[in-house]
Design an enzyme around this catalytic site. Structure first.
Site, PDB file in Angstrom:
ATOM      1  N   ARG A  92      67.813   3.016  99.323  1.00 41.49           N
ATOM      2  CA  ARG A  92      67.979   1.849 100.427  1.00 41.49           C
ATOM      3  C   ARG A  92      66.858   1.602 101.108  1.00 41.49           C
ATOM      4  NH1 ARG A  92      73.304   4.187 101.013  1.00 41.49           N
ATOM      5  NH2 ARG A  92      74.892   2.805 100.149  1.00 41.49           N
ATOM      6  N   ASP A 152      81.731   3.486 104.139  1.00 44.01           N
ATOM      7  CA  ASP A 152      81.662   4.819 103.728  1.00 44.01           C
ATOM      8  C   ASP A 152      82.942   5.724 104.332  1.00 44.01           C
ATOM      9  OD1 ASP A 152      78.253   5.241 103.010  1.00 44.01           O
ATOM     10  OD2 ASP A 152      79.062   3.664 104.707  1.00 44.01           O
ATOM     11  N   ARG A 155      85.802   4.594 102.199  1.00 40.81           N
ATOM     12  CA  ARG A 155      86.081   5.282 101.192  1.00 40.81           C
ATOM     13  C   ARG A 155      86.531   6.714 101.278  1.00 40.81           C
ATOM     14  NH1 ARG A 155      80.168   2.838  99.460  1.00 40.81           N
ATOM     15  NH2 ARG A 155      80.644   1.045  98.450  1.00 40.81           N
ATOM     16  N   HIS A 179      73.852   5.158 106.789  1.00 42.16           N
ATOM     17  CA  HIS A 179      74.130   4.766 105.630  1.00 42.16           C
ATOM     18  C   HIS A 179      73.326   4.803 104.664  1.00 42.16           C
ATOM     19  CE1 HIS A 179      76.413   2.091 103.096  1.00 42.16           C
ATOM     20  NE2 HIS A 179      75.429   1.394 103.066  1.00 42.16           N
TER      21      HIS A 179
HETATM   22  P1  NAD Z   1      72.241 -11.300  97.007  1.00 37.93           P
HETATM   23  O1  NAD Z   1      70.773 -11.528  96.473  1.00 37.93           O
HETATM   24  O2  NAD Z   1      73.153 -11.732  96.084  1.00 37.93           O
HETATM   25  O3  NAD Z   1      72.107 -12.227  98.133  1.00 37.93           O
HETATM   26  C1  NAD Z   1      71.200 -12.199  99.322  1.00 37.93           C
HETATM   27  C2  NAD Z   1      70.785 -13.697  99.774  1.00 37.93           C
HETATM   28  O4  NAD Z   1      70.104 -13.864 100.688  1.00 37.93           O
HETATM   29  C3  NAD Z   1      70.625 -14.767  98.746  1.00 37.93           C
HETATM   30  O5  NAD Z   1      71.463 -15.786  98.741  1.00 37.93           O
HETATM   31  C4  NAD Z   1      69.137 -15.446  99.297  1.00 37.93           C
HETATM   32  O6  NAD Z   1      68.867 -16.735  98.863  1.00 37.93           O
HETATM   33  C5  NAD Z   1      69.322 -14.948 100.540  1.00 37.93           C
HETATM   34  N1  NAD Z   1      67.916 -14.955 101.462  1.00 37.93           N
HETATM   35  C6  NAD Z   1      66.774 -14.220 100.924  1.00 37.93           C
HETATM   36  N2  NAD Z   1      65.927 -14.425 101.629  1.00 37.93           N
HETATM   37  C7  NAD Z   1      66.506 -15.018 102.749  1.00 37.93           C
HETATM   38  C8  NAD Z   1      65.646 -15.660 103.879  1.00 37.93           C
HETATM   39  N3  NAD Z   1      64.487 -15.327 104.376  1.00 37.93           N
HETATM   40  N4  NAD Z   1      66.670 -16.569 104.606  1.00 37.93           N
HETATM   41  C9  NAD Z   1      67.774 -16.552 104.420  1.00 37.93           C
HETATM   42  N5  NAD Z   1      68.576 -16.238 103.211  1.00 37.93           N
HETATM   43  C10 NAD Z   1      67.583 -15.589 102.400  1.00 37.93           C
HETATM   44  O7  NAD Z   1      72.442  -9.928  97.551  1.00 37.93           O
HETATM   45  P2  NAD Z   1      73.667  -8.964  98.122  1.00 37.93           P
HETATM   46  O8  NAD Z   1      74.118  -8.374  96.867  1.00 37.93           O
HETATM   47  O9  NAD Z   1      74.407 -10.165  98.833  1.00 37.93           O
HETATM   48  O10 NAD Z   1      73.307  -8.131  99.186  1.00 37.93           O
HETATM   49  C11 NAD Z   1      72.730  -8.564 100.325  1.00 37.93           C
HETATM   50  C12 NAD Z   1      72.437  -7.367 101.386  1.00 37.93           C
HETATM   51  O11 NAD Z   1      73.434  -6.606 101.613  1.00 37.93           O
HETATM   52  C13 NAD Z   1      71.287  -6.419 100.311  1.00 37.93           C
HETATM   53  O12 NAD Z   1      70.265  -6.080 101.458  1.00 37.93           O
HETATM   54  C14 NAD Z   1      72.243  -5.189 100.140  1.00 37.93           C
HETATM   55  O13 NAD Z   1      71.632  -3.940  99.968  1.00 37.93           O
HETATM   56  C15 NAD Z   1      73.199  -4.974 101.160  1.00 37.93           C
HETATM   57  N6  NAD Z   1      74.450  -4.441 100.978  1.00 37.93           N
HETATM   58  C16 NAD Z   1      74.926  -3.662 102.294  1.00 37.93           C
HETATM   59  C17 NAD Z   1      75.777  -2.754 102.147  1.00 37.93           C
HETATM   60  C18 NAD Z   1      76.347  -2.052 103.325  1.00 37.93           C
HETATM   61  O14 NAD Z   1      77.268  -1.281 103.392  1.00 37.93           O
HETATM   62  N7  NAD Z   1      75.706  -2.304 104.583  1.00 37.93           N
HETATM   63  C19 NAD Z   1      76.849  -2.865 101.055  1.00 37.93           C
HETATM   64  C20 NAD Z   1      76.418  -3.506 100.126  1.00 37.93           C
HETATM   65  C21 NAD Z   1      75.252  -4.429 100.246  1.00 37.93           C
END
Ligand code: NAD
Length: 319
Positions: A92, A152, A155, A179
């Site tokens: 991460r 988490d 889970r 996280h």
């Molecule tokens: P994804 O690639 O499906 O979606 C990301 C989106 O962000 C896309 O639609 C993209 O166009 C948009 N984007 C990129 N740059 C941008 C900008 N400058 N301005 C506006 N929009 C922008 O990715 P995802 O699978 O949806 O994951 C998103 C984030 O969530 C990742 O960082 C991932 O690691 C995180 N995540 C967090 C948790 C948690 O527990 N906190 C769990 C899963 C995923």
């Protein structure tokens, strides 16, 4: 057009996590107005159309549309799911640099809109991204929340419920810290109803064992990586965790959730965002619950905060 008590959300980032959140919001009727913003405007428009076509089958009257940053002015919560998804084998923390640039392009325009609500951040590494959001926005830290270890913890409760054959809602145990890899479970504070899990193990005559607790916390820690290996990314669980936090805010629930918040002396830590049990309501994090950790648990918590601080400070140098 809308009543003053309308619950308005602006979602930045309409990828898998963002749209899992939006879909869960719709199905749980958790807000009244949802604006979808993405750097890929066409994608946001397509997602708005798709969700709107499901409205007739839902019990919700949500107003859903694609929009831009100016429309964050009236939002109560801006939820940020924009960024780059984790790849197999990538930590991460490796994502940090790329996502920091993404956040620079988001927070400025949101604040320029006149936004006065709360930020809820899911983008990884979430503790650092929440801290960056607070720093770039200048908002009261209690109004900038990271999803932290909320997922988490869910889970963990599921796995403990399964192990003890008890409804997870009656399992009170938390994952705290980063996280990520340094997160951990303070087992001295884990309960089934009000009985300590460690006591249950000790008194079970071998039916339950404390060694299994470590296996369970390992499973929780590795869950994201396992899901990513199997299906590339995780999104349903985090989408629902974000809705849970959203409901706690709009309902002014004062619910205890392990979100990421700025520590200002709690747990002996300063100036670091980390996942700890927080009381969450309409104004964000009302209070941090200070669990009584053992010396070993405090050492683990300090180590986790050290990881987060070092990473954040490294980022400052790269500016
Ligand atoms: P994804 O690639 O499906 O979606 C990301 C989106 O962000 C896309 O639609 C993209 O166009 C948009 N984007 C990129 N740059 C941008 C900008 N400058 N301005 C506006 N929009 C922008 O990715 P995802 O699978 O949806 O994951 C998103 C984030 O969530 C990742 O960082 C991932 O690691 C995180 N995540 C967090 C948790 C948690 O527990 N906190 C769990 C899963 C995923």
């Amino acid at each position: 057009m809308y009543k003053d008590d309308s619950r308005r959300v602006a979602l930045i980032g309409t990828g898998l996590v963002g749209m899992s959140y939006a879909y869960a919001l719709l199905n749980q009727n958790a807000c009244d107005e949802l604006v979808l913003v993405d750097i890929d405007r066409k994608r946001a428009e397509g997602e708005a159309m798709d969700l709107n076509h499901g409205l007739a089958f839902s019990g919700s009257h949500m107003k859903i549309r694609a929009g831009d940053y100016a429309e964050c002015a009236d939002a109560d919560i801006v939820v940020i799911c924009a960024g780059v998804a984790q790849k197999p084998g990538e930590s991460r923390l490796d994502l940090l640099q790329r996502n920091t640039e993404v956040f620079r392009s988001i927070i400025g325009p949101v604040m320029a809109s006149g936004f006065k609500g709360l930020f809820l951040v899911a983008t990884n590494p979430v503790d650092i991204m929440a801290r960056i959001t607070q720093q770039l926005s200048g908002l009261d830290p209690r109004r900038v929340i990271g999803s932290g270890t909320a997922l988490d913890t869910a889970r963990l409760r599921y796995l403990l419920g399964d192990y003890f054959s008890v409804d997870p809602r009656n399992v009170h145990a938390y994952v705290i810290g980063e996280h990520g890899d340094s997160e951990f479970v303070p087992w001295s504070q884990a309960m089934v109803a009000t009985k300590s899990v460690l006591d249950i193990c000790a008194e079970s005559g071998g039916k339950y064992c404390t060694a299994e607790m470590e296996t369970i916390s390992g499973e929780v820690r590795d869950a994201a990586q396992k899901i990513i290996e199997a299906k590339r990314s995780t999104y349903y669980g985090i989408g629902m965790a974000l809705v849970r936090i959203t409901r706690a805010i709009f309902g002014n629930e004062s619910s205890v959730l392990t979100v990421s918040t700025l520590l200002r002396g709690e747990y002996g830590q300063q100036d670091v965002y980390a996942g700890v049990p927080c009381i969450v309501g309409r104004d964000g994090v009302r209070d941090v619950i200070h669990l009584k950790l053992t010396a070993e648990e405090q050492r683990k918590f300090d180590a986790s905060c050290r990881v987060l601080k070092d990473t954040y400070e490294g980022l400052q140098l790269n500016k």
